[in-house]
Write an enzyme that holds these catalytic residues in place. Structure first.
Site, PDB file in Angstrom:
ATOM      1  N   ASP A   1       4.106  -5.385  11.182  1.00 33.57           N
ATOM      2  CA  ASP A   1       4.821  -4.101  11.368  1.00 33.57           C
ATOM      3  C   ASP A   1       4.174  -3.097  12.233  1.00 33.57           C
ATOM      4  OD1 ASP A   1       7.445  -4.138  10.216  1.00 33.57           O
ATOM      5  OD2 ASP A   1       6.825  -2.681   8.849  1.00 33.57           O
TER       6      ASP A   1
ATOM      7  N   ASP B   1       9.900  -2.681  -4.587  1.00 30.73           N
ATOM      8  CA  ASP B   1      10.004  -3.906  -5.280  1.00 30.73           C
ATOM      9  C   ASP B   1      10.504  -3.717  -6.935  1.00 30.73           C
ATOM     10  OD1 ASP B   1       7.738  -2.117  -5.922  1.00 30.73           O
ATOM     11  OD2 ASP B   1       6.271  -3.330  -5.296  1.00 30.73           O
TER      12      ASP B   1
END
Length: 727
Positions: A140, A435
């Site tokens: 990223d 998550d």
């Protein structure tokens, strides 16, 4: 038994001693009941000193009681799993599913490229058919140094994978492997060891040198056309999609030095533009899901953080024992392995192993339908990450593409516009703990999850090495969990009837981390302040009402100690965990609560703070000596440090003030009525000893910053002075 009788690929056993544990919990519950009765029946009358403080303590104790009940849900139905990999091989060796492995990195400064590729190499070397393994690195930061490191890893893998298979290497992260063993004694193995170590060290030196210089050698850049994709690069937040298949497992030329096929290896840096939200790790995961579906399309997806290298080469086969079990496998959405760490010290000064969570509480949630998804070390069924109802309409949104340009488009910053990605498909957006909320939403669709905690840990990562890192990390976790409670996916109401009641309680236990701050702050401030005036807020030592307080306090802490020791901890480690428990509740959780409320009200946006995986040598040295680190990173946690230091000094001043009054014969001080308050204040002073060292005694770089020391002393003195003269 008939030849076609069902023989499971895994077994589940319930924890022993459940009846005794429940009886013990019931006795504590009775003690709590007596404490509440005492508070209600001995409440000071209107106008008496301490009336409002007494009522506040009642509220705090009711909260602690409620939260304690929630924690018991995590202990009442613990289960433990065992897999049978030999049976898996007998039945499915020639028909094993494809496995796509996602490794995510976001910053080469805090997540060094050499550490990242060690994780990549460890999963490339799994004991699994290489033609069915595909590894994807999501960068990223879109950094060419990381891409260069991956190129080096792709070459080294040709030597490393056959070496691992030949000598049954564990762990299969080369860096960890070479650090963990000395030179083998057997001649053939020693020769291979020295040769592969030399190749690794040469690669390591090249990568570290490039990282220090901040540039790629020109001969390397000109050799690999993949670097041309950085020609249009503007910044980490403004660039095109960069996609490179470094090893194509389908290519017959992709062989190691022994002539065996290699796993597929892919580099991906998704497109980013300043005007488009990129949704942090969740966005990276969703781009990986789409891109991998068009390259390898493994039925199983494993995602690991870039510091979580594989410590057990059989982990894939362990996970498949659950997915491929003929009777129960069809209902399992994901298999979560524990988060374990390779740099934990003996007495874990920051409670970094999360020992009780990993070795007790997650087993308890597993007994009610499965653990949460914790973002790393988790194997998923691909279709559960895109919604349980996997119909044609859903498929049309991300149908397979053939050309490289079309695959790149799947990672563009505009691809998800007007789609269900981040909502009903993929990893969910809008939450700091994407998550957990993703795993919960999967479970509410009827799926179950499994927690598998093998004797040899599946993954080893890097635990926090400073107090600022620890506090900031728990602030993000507590804010995210509380935000889930406030969201439309709350386990308290949205999940009602969709998951078991025990699992609801388990999720709520974590979702209520943040609100714990208020009762804890109250209990650490008010009783100590009232010592200065000699006002009792607890029963006398000679009163029968003292017994419930003494029993609950001693029984709860003795059980906590026994539980910690049973999980492999030490007595000093337990004491350190109690300190971190206090620090989290009085600082991280307070700011986590504020952040969650602001995000829920729309006044701020979720942010993803990367925990640093590297530290200076002097920081590491103090960490290994188990000296608490206050220095590096203090700026990001200075408000939390001011709170911690002020609370510690306030309790110290109150304790010293009481001693001074007793020494001067103050008639208002009756020790027999203040025993429990003195004990509480004394424990708070004792547990803060490392903080006092950092404030007043230490002179190294890890001490508390002087500005925080001055501010906290002033605030503590001001609070005590105001209280003494407040009528």
């Amino acid at each position: 038994m008939g030849s076609d009788a069902y023989v499971p690929l895994f077994e589940t056993k319930r924890a022993k001693g459940r009846v005794i544990r429940r009886l013990f919990a019931a006795s504590i519950f009775v003690g709590i009941g007596f404490i509440v009765v005492y508070r209600l029946s001995h409440r000071p009358r209107n106008g008496e000193d301490g009336r409002w403080a007494w009522i506040g303590l009642l509220g705090a104790e009711l909260w602690f009681s409620l939260y304690w009940v929630l924690t018991q849900a995590l202990r009442w139905n613990c289960v433990y799993r065992r897999t049978f990999k030999d049976r898996l091989s007998q039945r499915y060796e020639n028909d094993l599913p494809g496995v796509d492995i996602f490794v995510c990195t976001a910053d080469p400064k805090t997540e060094q490229p050499i550490m990242v590729i060690n994780t990549v190499l460890s999963v490339m070397a799994y004991d699994y058919p290489t033609e069915k393994l595909s590894i994807y690195l999501s960068d990223d930061a879109a950094h060419d140094i990381t891409f260069y490191a991956l190129i080096e890893a792709s070459h080294f893998a040709k030597h490393w994978i056959p070496y691992c298979k030949k000598f049954y290497v564990e762990p299969r992260s080369p860096g960890a492997y070479f650090q963990s063993i000395s030179e083998p004694h057997e001649a053939e193995e020693a020769k291979g060891f020295l040769a592969i170590k030399k190749v690794y060290e040469d690669m390591e030196n090249r990568i570290i040198t490039a990282a220090k210089l901040g540039r790629i050698p020109e001969e390397v850049r000109s050799k690999y056309k993949g670097f041309s994709q950085w020609d249009s690069f503007s910044s980490q937040r403004d660039h095109d999609t960069i996609l490179q298949i470094l090893i194509d497992g389908r290519d017959p030329k992709a062989k190691d030095i022994d002539g065996c096929s290699l796993p597929t290896l892919v580099y991906l840096a998704r497109e980013k533009r300043p005007q488009h939200p990129h949704n942090f790790k969740a966005g990276a995961m969703n781009a990986l899901i789409r891109v991998s579906q068009n390259i390898s399309n493994g039925q199983i997806i494993l995602n690991v953080d870039c510091d979580m290298y594989s410590n057990n080469s059989n982990s894939v086969r362990d996970a498949l024992c659950f997915f491929l079990d003929e009777k129960k496998g069809h209902e399992i959405a994901f298999v979560q392995f524990p988060q374990s760490f390779g740099n934990i010290t003996k007495n874990e000064i920051y409670d970094g192993s999360m020992r009780i969570g990993m070795d007790v509480e997650f087993h308890g949630m597993d007994g009610y339908g499965g653990p949460p998804y914790v973002g790393t070390g988790c194997f998923h069924r691909r279709n559960t990450l895109t919604g349980k109802k996997f119909d044609n309409e859903c498929m049309e949104d991300w149908k397979r593409e053939e050309t490289a340009d079309k695959i790149k488009a799947l990672a563009s910053c505009t691809y998800e516009e007007n789609t269900q990605w981040g909502k009903e498909m993929g990893v969910k957006y809008g939450c700091p703990v994407e998550d957990v909320i993703t795993g919960l939403s999967i479970q509410t669709r009827g799926w179950k999850s499994v927690y598998f905690n093998p004797e040899r840990k599946a993954f080893l990562g890097v635990a926090t090495t400073t107090l600022p890192q620890t506090l900031v990390q728990h602030k993000r976790w507590s804010a995210g969990d509380f935000l889930i409670l406030l969201s439309s996916y709350s386990p308290a109401w949205y999940a009602r009837g969709k998951i078991s009641f025990g699992l609801q309680l388990g999720y709520c236990c974590y979702c209520l981390w943040a609100p714990n701050c208020f009762a804890t702050l109250y209990y650490t401030i008010i009783p100590s302040l009232y010592l200065l005036k000699g006002i009792s807020l607890f029963p006398k030592a000679s009163s029968p009402w003292c017994m419930p307080f003494a029993f609950v306090l001693s029984a709860k802490n003795l059980y906590s100690l026994a539980e910690f020791l049973r999980c492999g901890g030490t007595i000093l480690g337990w004491w350190n965990s109690q300190r971190i428990w206090l620090y989290k509740r009085t600082s991280s959780y307070l700011f986590g609560f504020i952040d969650a409320v602001l995000m829920s009200a729309g006044f701020s946006q979720p942010a993803f703070e990367i925990t640093a995986k590297v530290a200076d040598e002097d920081v590491i040295e103090r960490y290994e000596k188990e000296m608490m680190e206050f220095g590096p990173g203090a700026s990001s946690s200075s408000p939390m440090f001011i709170i911690l230091a002020t609370l510690a000094l306030l309790n110290l001043f109150c304790f010293v003030g009481l001693v001074a009054k007793v020494a001067t014969g103050d008639a208002n001080i009756r020790i027999d009525t203040l025993v429990l308050q003195i004990l509480l204040c004394g424990i708070l002073v004792l547990i803060n000893w490392p903080l006092f060292q950092g404030l007043l005694l230490r002179r190294d770089n890890g001490k508390m910053p002087s500005s925080i020391t001055v501010k906290s002393i002033g605030l503590a003195v001001f609070a005590c002075t105001c209280f003494l003269f407040l009528e």
